[in-house]
Enzyme design. Structure first.
Site, PDB file in Angstrom:
ATOM      1  N   VAL A 183       0.837  -1.200   0.000  1.00  0.00           N
ATOM      2  CA  VAL A 183       0.000   0.000   0.000  1.00  0.00           C
ATOM      3  C   VAL A 183       0.873   1.250   0.000  1.00  0.00           C
ATOM      4  O   VAL A 183       0.562   2.237  -0.672  1.00  0.00           O
ATOM      5  CB  VAL A 183      -0.968  -0.011   1.196  1.00  0.00           C
ATOM      6  N   ASP A 184       1.973   1.221   0.735  1.00  0.00           N
ATOM      7  CA  ASP A 184       2.921   2.332   0.675  1.00  0.00           C
ATOM      8  C   ASP A 184       3.440   2.519  -0.742  1.00  0.00           C
ATOM      9  O   ASP A 184       3.582   3.643  -1.236  1.00  0.00           O
ATOM     10  CB  ASP A 184       4.092   2.077   1.622  1.00  0.00           C
TER      11      ASP A 184
END
Length: 398
Positions: A183-184
């Site tokens: 997700v980062d």
């Protein structure tokens, strides 16, 4: 603040070639850990001058170890090549003044502080954009700058909150996170895309703008078909292990000596698979004649295909299936994936910095027909470029 600085000036000031799609763009990087630094590394690879501003203690990931290369965290090394670094304490008036001078020279400012945390230093988006209307400010948060502003922005929390973990792992096992902070990475990619869009818009109208990216929305966007199943069809997806919710067979299979991944995307490919496996009866079986039928009977299909595949080793099946036009491939570890990319001529590893002392890193994933990118700057040691950056700022003010 100039709309864009002459690339030749930056080359002279920083003793580094400035070419690539973003040559002449200056980025003030006030981000740390992963999403922001990943975005700014992509911009630096494309030729932007990225000034990485760290706290006196340095980016948190400098201390995320093991593993290490020498005494450097490989986590930090993975997302900080091609940047120039200095450390500043915003509580110190002199250091804060330097931070403001960097922003004044920048085209783009990237930050991932807790929403509101920069306001007392006059470095929040509203304050810097009021002083520099052509500045693009990219803010990355965990859960937005509104009701979710106080929530901590960690990848694991975003994977859990978004539902990503609920569709990852074995059907009978616990919810599972992806094996990298995906997700980062998605948020970093979205930030880079947003910044490029804002730079293009500024070329048109001369105005900067704020670009906001949050982990939760990035995760939901990255869930693509799974999120669409919920929103558009009211479905409730769950974990399927290595299988696909809409395609079958589309997963790993055991062979005589190892694992082979098969990815059948349509009925024609399934027929080609059955021909190669010498199991023509499966094509005629009504349970497997169409993709919806195969999905409905995926467990028995997996068993029957595995029985056939166990007759030969994985390498032999790979050659046979590829000759038949069936998408398939090995199940590698990461080292194997790097070797495979190298064997295919994709040149996956580049050295950031001088050849004799540089750091091996994964190549920027995009190629331009105008030429390859520059990787001449290794990930910087903490505060390594303070003097060079201060000389550049002084030359501008003089």
């Amino acid at each position: 603040m100039d709309p864009m600085i002459d690339p030749a000036e930056l080359a002279r000031a920083f003793d580094r070639p400035t070419h690539g799609p973003l040559a002449g763009v200056v980025v003030a990087d006030f981000s740390r850990v992963l999403a922001g630094p990943y975005a700014t590394m992509l911009l630096a690879d494309m030729g932007a001058l990225v000034v990485k501003v760290e706290s006196p203690g340095g980016d948190d990931t400098r201390r995320w170890r093991p593993p290490v290369r020498g005494d450097e965290s490989t986590y930090f090394l993975s997302v900080n090549r091609n940047k120039f670094a200095l450390s500043l304490d915003f509580a110190d008036a002199g250091d804060l003044a330097i931070a403001h001078r960097i922003v004044a020279r920048a085209d783009v400012m990237v930050e991932n502080f807790r929403p509101g945390a920069l306001a007392r230093f006059g470095l929040d988006a509203a304050s810097v954009r009021a002083r520099h209307p052509s500045l693009i400010v990219a803010s990355l948060t965990g859960f937005g700058s509104g009701a979710g502003a106080a929530l901590p922005g960690y990848d694991l929390l975003a994977q859990a909150a978004s539902g990503l973990m609920s569709v990852t792992g074995d059907p009978d096992g616990p919810p599972t996170k992806v094996g990298v902070a995906v997700v980062d990475v998605l948020a970093g990619l979205h930030a880079a895309v947003g910044i490029l869009g804002a730079l293009h818009a500024r070329e048109r109208d001369g105005e900067g703008q704020r670009v906001e990216v949050d982990l939760l929305t990035s995760a939901l966007s990255g869930l693509v078909n799974q999120a669409s199943a919920v929103i558009a069809a009211g479905a409730s997806p769950g974990p399927l292990g290595n299988a696909h919710p809409s395609l079958a067979p589309y997963e790993p299979f055991a062979t005589a000596d190892g694992t082979l991944v098969i990815a059948v995307g349509n009925d024609r490919q399934f027929a080609q698979l059955c021909e190669a496996l010498e199991t023509p009866d499966l094509v005629e079986d009504a349970r497997f004649a169409t993709m919806p039928a195969r999905n409905a009977h995926r467990e028995i299909l997996h068993t029957l295909l595995t029985e056939a595949l166990r007759a030969r080793p994985a390498a032999e099946w790979t050659a046979r299936l590829r000759d038949a036009g069936v998408p398939c491939g090995p199940l590698n570890d990461i080292a194997g994936g790097i070797r495979m990319a190298d064997e295919l001529g994709l040149d996956p590893v580049v050295t950031a910095g001088p050849a004799e002392s540089g750091v091996p890193t994964v190549r920027h994933p995009i190629r331009w027909s105008s030429g390859d990118l520059d990787y001449s700057k290794a990930p910087p040691e903490r505060d390594a470029d303070r003097d060079r950056i201060l000389r550049w700022l002084a030359a501008d003010s003089g």
